[in-house]
Structure formats: C-alpha cells, structure tokens
Design a protein around this motif. Structure first.
Motif, PDB file in Angstrom:
ATOM      1  N   ILE A  49       4.864   8.321   8.680  1.00  0.00           N
ATOM      2  CA  ILE A  49       3.595   7.625   8.413  1.00  0.00           C
ATOM      3  C   ILE A  49       2.661   8.495   7.559  1.00  0.00           C
ATOM      4  N   HIS A  50       2.590   9.800   7.874  1.00  0.00           N
ATOM      5  CA  HIS A  50       1.765  10.686   7.044  1.00  0.00           C
ATOM      6  C   HIS A  50       2.265  10.694   5.600  1.00  0.00           C
ATOM      7  N   GLN A  51       3.590  10.786   5.459  1.00  0.00           N
ATOM      8  CA  GLN A  51       4.204  10.816   4.134  1.00  0.00           C
ATOM      9  C   GLN A  51       3.895   9.534   3.354  1.00  0.00           C
ATOM     10  N   LEU A  52       4.076   8.385   4.024  1.00  0.00           N
ATOM     11  CA  LEU A  52       3.826   7.090   3.379  1.00  0.00           C
ATOM     12  C   LEU A  52       2.350   6.916   3.035  1.00  0.00           C
ATOM     13  N   THR A  53       1.460   7.365   3.928  1.00  0.00           N
ATOM     14  CA  THR A  53       0.027   7.244   3.641  1.00  0.00           C
ATOM     15  C   THR A  53      -0.309   8.028   2.374  1.00  0.00           C
ATOM     16  N   SER A  54       0.254   9.230   2.271  1.00  0.00           N
ATOM     17  CA  SER A  54       0.006  10.068   1.099  1.00  0.00           C
ATOM     18  C   SER A  54       0.534   9.398  -0.183  1.00  0.00           C
ATOM     19  N   THR A  55       1.777   8.918  -0.140  1.00  0.00           N
ATOM     20  CA  THR A  55       2.384   8.251  -1.295  1.00  0.00           C
ATOM     21  C   THR A  55       1.598   7.009  -1.702  1.00  0.00           C
ATOM     22  N   CYS A  56       1.247   6.172  -0.725  1.00  0.00           N
ATOM     23  CA  CYS A  56       0.566   4.906  -1.027  1.00  0.00           C
ATOM     24  C   CYS A  56      -0.873   5.138  -1.461  1.00  0.00           C
ATOM     25  N   TRP A  57      -1.527   6.154  -0.892  1.00  0.00           N
ATOM     26  CA  TRP A  57      -2.872   6.540  -1.333  1.00  0.00           C
ATOM     27  C   TRP A  57      -2.841   6.920  -2.817  1.00  0.00           C
ATOM     28  N   ASP A  58      -1.902   7.772  -3.196  1.00  0.00           N
ATOM     29  CA  ASP A  58      -1.825   8.217  -4.590  1.00  0.00           C
ATOM     30  C   ASP A  58      -1.507   7.056  -5.529  1.00  0.00           C
ATOM     31  N   LYS A  59      -0.682   6.114  -5.075  1.00  0.00           N
ATOM     32  CA  LYS A  59      -0.314   4.990  -5.923  1.00  0.00           C
ATOM     33  C   LYS A  59      -1.427   3.951  -6.039  1.00  0.00           C
ATOM     34  N   CYS A  60      -2.119   3.685  -4.950  1.00  0.00           N
ATOM     35  CA  CYS A  60      -3.047   2.532  -4.914  1.00  0.00           C
ATOM     36  C   CYS A  60      -4.510   2.899  -5.142  1.00  0.00           C
ATOM     37  N   ILE A  61      -4.909   4.120  -4.795  1.00  0.00           N
ATOM     38  CA  ILE A  61      -6.331   4.482  -4.886  1.00  0.00           C
ATOM     39  C   ILE A  61      -6.522   5.400  -6.085  1.00  0.00           C
TER      40      ILE A  61
ATOM     41  N   LYS B 224     -10.393  -5.487  -3.218  1.00  0.00           N
ATOM     42  CA  LYS B 224      -9.338  -6.404  -2.792  1.00  0.00           C
ATOM     43  C   LYS B 224      -7.972  -5.934  -3.306  1.00  0.00           C
ATOM     44  N   SER B 225      -7.959  -5.430  -4.553  1.00  0.00           N
ATOM     45  CA  SER B 225      -6.675  -5.023  -5.136  1.00  0.00           C
ATOM     46  C   SER B 225      -6.150  -3.733  -4.494  1.00  0.00           C
TER      47      SER B 225
ATOM     48  N   ARG C  13      -6.711  -2.813  -1.351  1.00  0.00           N
ATOM     49  CA  ARG C  13      -6.225  -3.177  -0.016  1.00  0.00           C
ATOM     50  C   ARG C  13      -4.867  -3.879  -0.100  1.00  0.00           C
ATOM     51  N   GLY C  14      -4.746  -4.806  -1.059  1.00  0.00           N
ATOM     52  CA  GLY C  14      -3.477  -5.514  -1.231  1.00  0.00           C
ATOM     53  C   GLY C  14      -2.351  -4.556  -1.563  1.00  0.00           C
ATOM     54  N   CYS C  15      -2.655  -3.626  -2.465  1.00  0.00           N
ATOM     55  CA  CYS C  15      -1.667  -2.625  -2.869  1.00  0.00           C
ATOM     56  C   CYS C  15      -1.217  -1.809  -1.656  1.00  0.00           C
ATOM     57  N   LEU C  16      -2.164  -1.338  -0.850  1.00  0.00           N
ATOM     58  CA  LEU C  16      -1.834  -0.541   0.346  1.00  0.00           C
ATOM     59  C   LEU C  16      -1.005  -1.340   1.333  1.00  0.00           C
ATOM     60  N   GLU C  17      -1.395  -2.618   1.535  1.00  0.00           N
ATOM     61  CA  GLU C  17      -0.673  -3.426   2.520  1.00  0.00           C
ATOM     62  C   GLU C  17       0.775  -3.683   2.090  1.00  0.00           C
ATOM     63  N   ASN C  18       0.995  -3.819   0.783  1.00  0.00           N
ATOM     64  CA  ASN C  18       2.353  -4.070   0.290  1.00  0.00           C
ATOM     65  C   ASN C  18       3.177  -2.795   0.117  1.00  0.00           C
ATOM     66  N   CYS C  19       2.491  -1.675  -0.013  1.00  0.00           N
ATOM     67  CA  CYS C  19       3.151  -0.429  -0.424  1.00  0.00           C
ATOM     68  C   CYS C  19       4.262   0.007   0.533  1.00  0.00           C
ATOM     69  N   VAL C  20       3.970  -0.036   1.835  1.00  0.00           N
ATOM     70  CA  VAL C  20       4.960   0.407   2.829  1.00  0.00           C
ATOM     71  C   VAL C  20       6.209  -0.461   2.752  1.00  0.00           C
ATOM     72  N   ASP C  21       6.024  -1.790   2.755  1.00  0.00           N
ATOM     73  CA  ASP C  21       7.187  -2.691   2.730  1.00  0.00           C
ATOM     74  C   ASP C  21       8.001  -2.539   1.442  1.00  0.00           C
TER      75      ASP C  21
END
Lengths: 86, 75, 86, 75, 86, 75
Positions: free
Chosen positions: E30-42, E52-53, E55-63
């Motif tokens: 989860i820490h790893q994914l949060t870091s990856t998705c943070w860098d990609k989406c924020i 909105k974009s 949040r959507g990016c973060l919600e889809n990122c893990v899946d």
C-alpha cells in the motif's frame, strides 16, 4: 560464540554494537539527505565550484527538511488532539 | 577491526551514490567510450558531490546537537 | 540443523551458499543496471523493436557505467596519494 | 531445490521491474479500464524490457570476465 | 528462547508471526502504491482538496496497476506456452 | 505489544513518505526558514497524502478481496 565472553566483555560488546548502530543510522540519514539535497539544489552540469545559489540551497536544505519533518509531526499531533477533545 | 566495517560501508555507499549521481549528470548518451568532456564533468562532479556530502554532514550534526540539547525526543 | 551434516557436506553446503550469494549479487547488479540504462536510453513510448540509437545507447550503457566507476575510484586514489605525499 | 530460490527471486524481480517501468511508460492517466492502446504499449514494453535485460546481462558478464582476467580486484 | 514454550504456544506464536508478516507485506504494498499513484496523479501543487481529475486518477490507479501486473504475467505465460508447443 | 510494532512501523513509514513527497512538492528552493506559503503548501500536502493513502488502501483491499474470492493464487 557469545557464551565465550564473560559478562563485562558482553556488556562492552553490546555497547559497542549499539554505538555502531547509532552511527550507521546517522550515516544512512546523511547519505539520504545528501542525495535529496543534491537533486533539489544542483540542477545544472557540475562545475569546478558551486555557484552562490547552489551553495546557499545546499546549506539550507538540511535544516528545512528537518523543519518540514517537525512541522508535519506537529500538525499530525494537533489534529489527533483536536479529534480526541472535539 | 569491527569498527572499520561501518566506516568501510560508509565509504562504499558514498562511492556508489557518487557513481549514480555523476553518471546521471555527465554521461547523457553513452557512446563507445567516455569522451574527454564527460571525464571533465565527472571530475567536477566527484568534487562537488564530496563537497555536498561535507556540507550536509556538518548541517545535520549541528542540528542534531541543537535538538538533543533542547528537546531530547523530538528528532 | 547444521550439526546433522558431516564435515564434507558442510563444506559443500557453504560453497553452494557462497556461489548462490555471488550469483544473487550479480543478478541484483544486472537488475540495477537494466533499470538505470532503461531510464537513460528509452525516453519515448516502447515500440515493436528498439531504434538504432536506443540499441546503441543500451549496448554502451553498461560499459560506460563501469568506466565511470573505475574513473571515479582512480581519481579518489590519486587525490589520496597526493594528500599523503604532498 | 535451494537453487531455484535464487532463480525464482530473479524472475520475480524482473517481473516487478517490468511492471513498474511499463506502468510508468504506458498508463499515463489511469482510467476505468486498460485501453487497447495501453495494452499495445504494455505488450511492446514487455518485449523491450526483456530485450534490454538480455543486452545488459550480456554486456555485464562480458565485462566482468574481461576485468577478472586482467585485474582480479578492480571491480 | 523458543524451547521455553510448549507446543501449543509455539503454534500460536508462529501463526501470530505469519499474520504479522502478511499484514506487513500488505502495508508495504500500500505504501508503494500510494507513492507510485501520488507521483502519477498529483502533478501540481497540493490544494485544500483533490480536483475531480486527481481523485479519479487515484481511484483508478491501483486497479490499473494490478491489471497491468496480471496482463504482463498472462503475456509471459502465453509466450512460454507458445515456445514449449511450437 | 508485538502487534504494535507492525502498526508503529506503518505509521513511521507513512510519516517518512509524507515528509519526502511534501518536501519535494512544497520546498522548491530551501531558504533560511520555511516561508508561510511553504507552510500552507505543507499543510495541504499532508492532508492530501493521507487522503491518497486512504483511497489507495481502500482500492487495494477491495481488489485483494475480489481476487481471493475468484482466483486464489493470481495476485
């Protein structure tokens, strides 16, 4: 191996190892900070000396990183305290 | 001789980091040999990374000493 | 567990483990270098084959990385020798 | 069967790295499913990362053998 | 230390440790994914709430990250099967 | 009290990551103190990183549960 030592030697050894571990932790933090601050402050090609702005950035970087750490920990505690009393 | 192991690992880590950072900065497009301008860049980069390490070490230990004096458990 | 083996088996086991460790170290270096050289050489979207310049960059990347390592170690030794004799 | 553990970890690490690199390159803006162009990119990326791994392995072991022949302790 | 426990306690302890390890693995992912998705989406400066974009990016990122993982593993197996039967 | 060690390491790791990410985003050019706009940015960033951690945790555990139900060994 350990049972070949008498008690005094064991104590000395464990103190030595604790010191070593503390030193290794400090060294590891310094390597980490050097890497972080290098990436933040040195954006051009390395020259034969730092520019004034590169040097200033490096000198401030460690203190601002630790300030950030304390700032965030304080914020987290404030929020926790507020949610317990609120 | 146990002592030297921490020191040795420290020196090794410093060389590894310098290698990583200076290769990233100085060898932008790896060709069939290190060019002389890449070598100049590497020489400068080695000097600057060591200097940065010294600046950071000094700043960190100064701060650590200050924090320990004031609030033992805060860092 | 180890004391269930006779001496010859122990030697064989320790040789086996040393080999495994050496292999694991080599593998870990190769993963590290692949990651570094991928980031340096492959800047666009991956296609169905490498471009000539991507392939050339990858083929040179490992040797130049190791040259960099030797170059830096030599420089450090030169400076150390100069400071001892100077 | 101890042998296979190093090999297994190696394969696992290769998959993890491919996953990380190809997700970074091919899924730029995660949406509600993998689009077909993202899937094409991932298929290409998988092939290229494996090829890069092969190129790097060959270059590294060749160099290692050369260095060991000439100066045993330099790398 | 372990031989101070009776068998039942040992089993309980080893089950406890297994659970802890499984949990630690999940947390680390989860820490790893949060870091990856943070860098990609924020990509911009953090504001007082997500756009909105973002949040959507973060919600889809893990899946999508896990889809990528399954997609790559399937491809590898397909290629292996093809090379065995070909 | 063994239990709390995993939880503690988890909290520590979350703080370390937040520190790393928010320093990178909010303190672009370290000066002689944290400016008020850097502090505002850090406050926002702390909130957003915690929120991102919650979103990711929820998505990951939901997916994990789904995968375990359907194909036990696939993830």
């Amino acid at each position: 191996m350990a049972d070949k030592f008498d008690e005094a030697s064991q104590k000395e050894l464990s103190k030595f190892l604790e010191n070593e571990q503390a030193q290794a932790r400090v060294q590891s933090t310094i390597h980490q900070l050097t890497s972080t601050c290098w990436d933040k402050c040195i954006t051009g090609t390395p020259a034969s000396s730092f520019s004034k702005s590169e040097r200033g950035c490096l000198e401030n970087c460690v203190d601002r990183f630790l300030d950030t750490s304390l700032f965030l920990i304080n914020k987290i505690q404030e929020q926790r305290d507020a949610s317990f009393s609120g | 001789q146990i002592k030297s192991e921490t020191a040795l690992m420290n020196a090794q880590e410093l060389i590894n980091k310098t290698n990583e950072k200076c290769f990233a900065k100085c060898v932008l497009k790896p060709s069939s040999s290190l060019t002389s301008s890449e070598q100049n860049c590497l020489t400068n980069c080695l000097g600057r990374y060591m200097e940065a390490f010294t600046i950071v070490s000094r700043a960190y230990t100064t701060r650590l000493a200050k924090e320990i004096r004031h609030e033992p458990s805060s860092l």
